[in-house]
Design a protein around this motif. Structure first.
Motif, PDB file in Angstrom:
ATOM      1  N   GLN A 109     -34.466 -12.927   5.155  1.00 51.02           N
ATOM      2  CA  GLN A 109     -34.537 -12.816   6.611  1.00 51.02           C
ATOM      3  C   GLN A 109     -33.159 -12.995   7.244  1.00 51.02           C
ATOM      4  OE1 GLN A 109     -36.328 -15.985   9.054  1.00 51.02           O
ATOM      5  NE2 GLN A 109     -37.533 -14.392  10.084  1.00 51.02           N
ATOM      6  N   ALA A 110     -32.790 -12.045   8.106  1.00 52.45           N
ATOM      7  CA  ALA A 110     -31.530 -12.124   8.831  1.00 52.45           C
ATOM      8  C   ALA A 110     -31.673 -13.035  10.044  1.00 52.45           C
ATOM      9  CB  ALA A 110     -31.103 -10.727   9.281  1.00 52.45           C
ATOM     10  N   ARG A 111     -30.706 -13.911  10.241  1.00 50.23           N
ATOM     11  CA  ARG A 111     -30.618 -14.702  11.463  1.00 50.23           C
ATOM     12  C   ARG A 111     -29.238 -14.487  12.078  1.00 50.23           C
ATOM     13  NH1 ARG A 111     -34.013 -18.583  12.900  1.00 50.23           N
ATOM     14  NH2 ARG A 111     -33.186 -17.852  14.922  1.00 50.23           N
ATOM     15  N   HIS A 112     -29.244 -14.187  13.356  1.00 50.27           N
ATOM     16  CA  HIS A 112     -27.990 -13.931  14.060  1.00 50.27           C
ATOM     17  C   HIS A 112     -27.286 -15.257  14.333  1.00 50.27           C
ATOM     18  CE1 HIS A 112     -25.810 -12.357  17.894  1.00 50.27           C
ATOM     19  NE2 HIS A 112     -25.072 -12.144  16.828  1.00 50.27           N
ATOM     20  N   THR A 113     -26.061 -15.394  13.827  1.00 50.05           N
ATOM     21  CA  THR A 113     -25.291 -16.633  13.979  1.00 50.05           C
ATOM     22  C   THR A 113     -23.881 -16.296  14.469  1.00 50.05           C
ATOM     23  OG1 THR A 113     -24.787 -16.495  11.605  1.00 50.05           O
ATOM     24  CG2 THR A 113     -26.562 -17.991  12.285  1.00 50.05           C
ATOM     25  N   PRO A 114     -23.730 -15.897  15.721  1.00 49.25           N
ATOM     26  CA  PRO A 114     -22.401 -15.544  16.229  1.00 49.25           C
ATOM     27  C   PRO A 114     -21.489 -16.754  16.286  1.00 49.25           C
ATOM     28  CG  PRO A 114     -23.975 -15.688  18.032  1.00 49.25           C
ATOM     29  CD  PRO A 114     -24.770 -15.811  16.757  1.00 49.25           C
ATOM     30  N   GLY A 115     -20.203 -16.482  16.267  1.00 50.96           N
ATOM     31  CA  GLY A 115     -19.208 -17.547  16.337  1.00 50.96           C
ATOM     32  C   GLY A 115     -17.972 -17.164  15.561  1.00 50.96           C
ATOM     33  N   HIS A 116     -18.116 -17.021  14.240  1.00 45.63           N
ATOM     34  CA  HIS A 116     -17.006 -16.499  13.439  1.00 45.63           C
ATOM     35  C   HIS A 116     -16.703 -15.078  13.889  1.00 45.63           C
ATOM     36  CE1 HIS A 116     -14.408 -15.655  10.065  1.00 45.63           C
ATOM     37  NE2 HIS A 116     -15.193 -14.658   9.691  1.00 45.63           N
ATOM     38  N   THR A 117     -17.745 -14.275  14.024  1.00 43.59           N
ATOM     39  CA  THR A 117     -17.672 -12.951  14.645  1.00 43.59           C
ATOM     40  C   THR A 117     -18.944 -12.762  15.470  1.00 43.59           C
ATOM     41  OG1 THR A 117     -18.717 -11.886  12.741  1.00 43.59           O
ATOM     42  CG2 THR A 117     -16.305 -11.958  12.761  1.00 43.59           C
ATOM     43  N   PRO A 118     -18.919 -11.849  16.452  1.00 41.65           N
ATOM     44  CA  PRO A 118     -20.097 -11.694  17.315  1.00 41.65           C
ATOM     45  C   PRO A 118     -21.333 -11.170  16.598  1.00 41.65           C
ATOM     46  CG  PRO A 118     -18.138 -10.833  18.403  1.00 41.65           C
ATOM     47  CD  PRO A 118     -17.754 -11.105  16.984  1.00 41.65           C
ATOM     48  N   GLU A 119     -21.147 -10.381  15.541  1.00 43.68           N
ATOM     49  CA  GLU A 119     -22.284  -9.737  14.871  1.00 43.68           C
ATOM     50  C   GLU A 119     -22.781 -10.506  13.657  1.00 43.68           C
ATOM     51  OE1 GLU A 119     -19.049  -8.882  12.147  1.00 43.68           O
ATOM     52  OE2 GLU A 119     -19.194  -9.076  14.319  1.00 43.68           O
ATOM     53  N   HIS A 120     -22.214 -11.658  13.372  1.00 37.83           N
ATOM     54  CA  HIS A 120     -22.454 -12.363  12.110  1.00 37.83           C
ATOM     55  C   HIS A 120     -23.938 -12.685  11.902  1.00 37.83           C
ATOM     56  CE1 HIS A 120     -22.252 -15.387   8.958  1.00 37.83           C
ATOM     57  NE2 HIS A 120     -21.005 -15.013   8.734  1.00 37.83           N
ATOM     58  N   LEU A 121     -24.380 -12.468  10.651  1.00 40.00           N
ATOM     59  CA  LEU A 121     -25.727 -12.817  10.209  1.00 40.00           C
ATOM     60  C   LEU A 121     -25.654 -13.807   9.055  1.00 40.00           C
ATOM     61  CD1 LEU A 121     -27.301  -9.233   9.898  1.00 40.00           C
ATOM     62  CD2 LEU A 121     -27.468 -10.761  11.873  1.00 40.00           C
ATOM     63  N   VAL A 122     -26.664 -14.648   8.929  1.00 36.54           N
ATOM     64  CA  VAL A 122     -26.917 -15.362   7.681  1.00 36.54           C
ATOM     65  C   VAL A 122     -28.260 -14.871   7.155  1.00 36.54           C
ATOM     66  CG1 VAL A 122     -25.604 -17.375   8.394  1.00 36.54           C
ATOM     67  CG2 VAL A 122     -28.080 -17.337   8.752  1.00 36.54           C
ATOM     68  N   PHE A 123     -28.517 -15.131   5.875  1.00 38.50           N
ATOM     69  CA  PHE A 123     -29.753 -14.665   5.262  1.00 38.50           C
ATOM     70  C   PHE A 123     -30.541 -15.842   4.691  1.00 38.50           C
ATOM     71  CE2 PHE A 123     -26.916 -10.941   4.965  1.00 38.50           C
ATOM     72  CZ  PHE A 123     -27.688 -10.038   5.699  1.00 38.50           C
ATOM     73  N   LEU A 124     -31.751 -16.042   5.220  1.00 38.69           N
ATOM     74  CA  LEU A 124     -32.661 -17.053   4.699  1.00 38.69           C
ATOM     75  C   LEU A 124     -33.494 -16.415   3.592  1.00 38.69           C
ATOM     76  CD1 LEU A 124     -33.968 -18.643   8.036  1.00 38.69           C
ATOM     77  CD2 LEU A 124     -31.858 -19.134   6.768  1.00 38.69           C
ATOM     78  N   VAL A 125     -33.493 -17.027   2.430  1.00 35.62           N
ATOM     79  CA  VAL A 125     -34.127 -16.441   1.253  1.00 35.62           C
ATOM     80  C   VAL A 125     -35.359 -17.245   0.871  1.00 35.62           C
ATOM     81  CG1 VAL A 125     -33.804 -15.731  -1.144  1.00 35.62           C
ATOM     82  CG2 VAL A 125     -31.866 -15.642   0.460  1.00 35.62           C
TER      83      VAL A 125
END
Length: 469
Positions: A109-125
């Motif tokens: 699952q993608a979660r939007h985590t802006p900060g480092h870059t505006p489009e940044h995602l992390v992935f919950l597995v």
């Protein structure tokens, strides 16, 4: 479920293979451009790559997402967040907050985590065969072991103006709403480790947990107290240099790196052919030996890109493929080393090669101009150039030295005087040979400080530190 990490010591970069062993499906996250390691891994585990994705538009290396998808037929998934300025420029499936990539029994699952870059995602597995909630997060350049992704790269490498402050605030909110909302047991697998320029104090171990970072990371007290201003000030203070090539990586990764396809072996040139190409200035001669060997004597105009340590980063400091259209001729020990160097350099988009040589033969060579520490004071109007990081400079430097980091000096060479003797140094000499040879090839004569800064200190020469304000 299979979760395998592939770590590139050169760029301190991690990519991941997630595979469902029940169905044979797999996804690769944040791949590098020399993709053989992923193809070998899925063959070993009896998997097939059905999806390729990345956490964000990378700045420090060229993404292998398109390369791997081209080789395997996998679907590409990239962030659809961040607004129009951060839209990918090539066909791909766009991921938005809470979207899911299904890989057999595994949910990513993608979660939007802006900060480092505006489009940044992390992935919950989530391993659906074992649990119904995430057990792992691939955190990209959002959360590292003991640190956070820097929010100033858009200013430093992508032409932004004061975006770092909003980025830092976005990081604060992303930590609060996404990361700290996860259970403490969730394992965190970041995209970089110690030595990366994407943060200032990254830990050297491979992974951590949400709970450990909550308790022990430097940012924990700021989040607990709701101290946004203190968090922003601490996060932005002391970030390392953003190398000049980062701007090119941002553009190419956003627009879509060219697909190389299967890589062939490099051709070994005989002495006559190599000499002819060098004399005609048809190639860029790259000496991959140790810094001391290059200083002892190399081909006039040669670049120095040592085949140890940070070969990809050093190559990107010395070669700008947007300006340098001639192919590289590598001076290496043998054919396998030529392939290894080539594979490192294509990670930063240096793609054109004339072949390799294994001997200098009768090629003319010249030693590097050097100067002993005790002789610097005898030079009239010397311009001393420190090519280290700002933190190293602050700890002590040659009195009067001007600092331009080795990763920027070729791009900032207009700041160097034309009528003064330029004396260059780094900490021990490795970065200095890369920078000095690049400047010499660009027509800027420099003299290297023997032993670099450590040699200066050992010789008992005076040291200057900035005066505290």
């Amino acid at each position: 479920m299979l979760l395998e990490r592939f770590y590139d010591e050169d760029l301190a970069q991690a990519s991941y293979l997630i595979g469902c062993q029940a169905t044979g499906d797999a996804v690769v996250v944040d791949p590098r451009r020399d993709i053989g390691i992923y193809l070998d891994a899925v063959k070993k585990h009896g998997l097939r790559i059905t999806a390729v994705t990345e956490t964000h538009i990378h700045a420090d290396y060229l993404s292998g997402t398109r390369e791997l998808a081209h080789a395997t037929g996998a679907d590409i998934f990239v962030s659809g967040e961040g607004g129009t300025d951060w839209e990918y420029g090539f066909p791909a499936n766009r991921l938005h907050d809470e979207d899911i990539i299904t890989v057999g029994n595994i949910r990513v699952q993608a979660r939007h985590t802006p900060g480092h870059t505006p489009e940044h995602l992390v992935f919950l597995v989530t391993d659906g065969a074992f649990a119904d909630e995430p057990g792992y997060v691939l955190s990209g350049d959002f959360v590292f072991v003991g640190d956070l992704g820097r929010p100033d790269l858009l200013d430093e490498a992508a032409g932004g103006v004061d975006t770092r402050f909003q980025g830092a605030l976005d990081l604060f909110d992303s930590l609060r709403t996404v990361f700290l909302a996860l259970p403490d047991h969730v394992q965190v697998h970041p995209a970089h480790g110690a030595g990366s320029a994407c943060g200032k104090a990254l830990g050297a171990i491979a992974s951590t947990t949400v709970g450990y970072e909550r308790l022990h990371a430097w940012w924990g007290p700021y989040l607990a107290a709701g101290d946004r201003d203190g968090f922003v000030a601490e996060l932005l203070d002391g970030q390392p240099d953003a190398h000049a090539y980062f701007a090119r990586m941002k553009r190419e990764n956003r627009d879509g790196p060219s697909v190389l396809g299967p890589l062939s072996d490099l051709v070994e040139l005989d002495a006559d052919r190599a000499a002819g190409a060098i004399d005609a200035d048809d190639v860029v001669f790259v000496d991959t030996r140790t810094p001391d060997a290059v200083r002892a004597g190399s081909v006039p105009g040669a670049l120095a890109i040592p085949a140890v340590g940070k070969t990809a980063a050093w190559g990107a400091w010395a070669v700008d493929p947007e300006r340098e259209k001639r192919p590289l001729l590598l001076f290496v020990h043998d054919g396998p080393q030529a392939i290894e160097v080539r594979d490192h350099l294509i990670r930063v988009g240096i793609d054109s090669y004339a072949g390799f040589v294994t001997s200098l033969g009768d090629l003319p060579t010249v030693p590097s101009d050097t100067i002993a520490p005790e002789s610097v004071a005898n030079l009239e109007d010397a311009f001393v150039l420190d090519v280290r990081q700002a933190s190293e400079y602050a700890d002590g430097h040659v009195p009067g030295a001007t600092r331009i980091g080795a990763g920027r000096v070729l791009w900032d060479s207009d700041e160097l005087p034309a009528d003064r003797t330029i004396v260059t140094y780094c900490q021990s000499g490795a970065r200095n040979i890369v920078a000095s040879q690049a400047l010499r090839r660009a027509g800027i004569p420099v003299v290297e400080l023997k032993g670099s800064y450590l040699g200066w200190v050992r010789a008992g020469q005076p040291v200057e530190t900035p005066v505290a304000s």
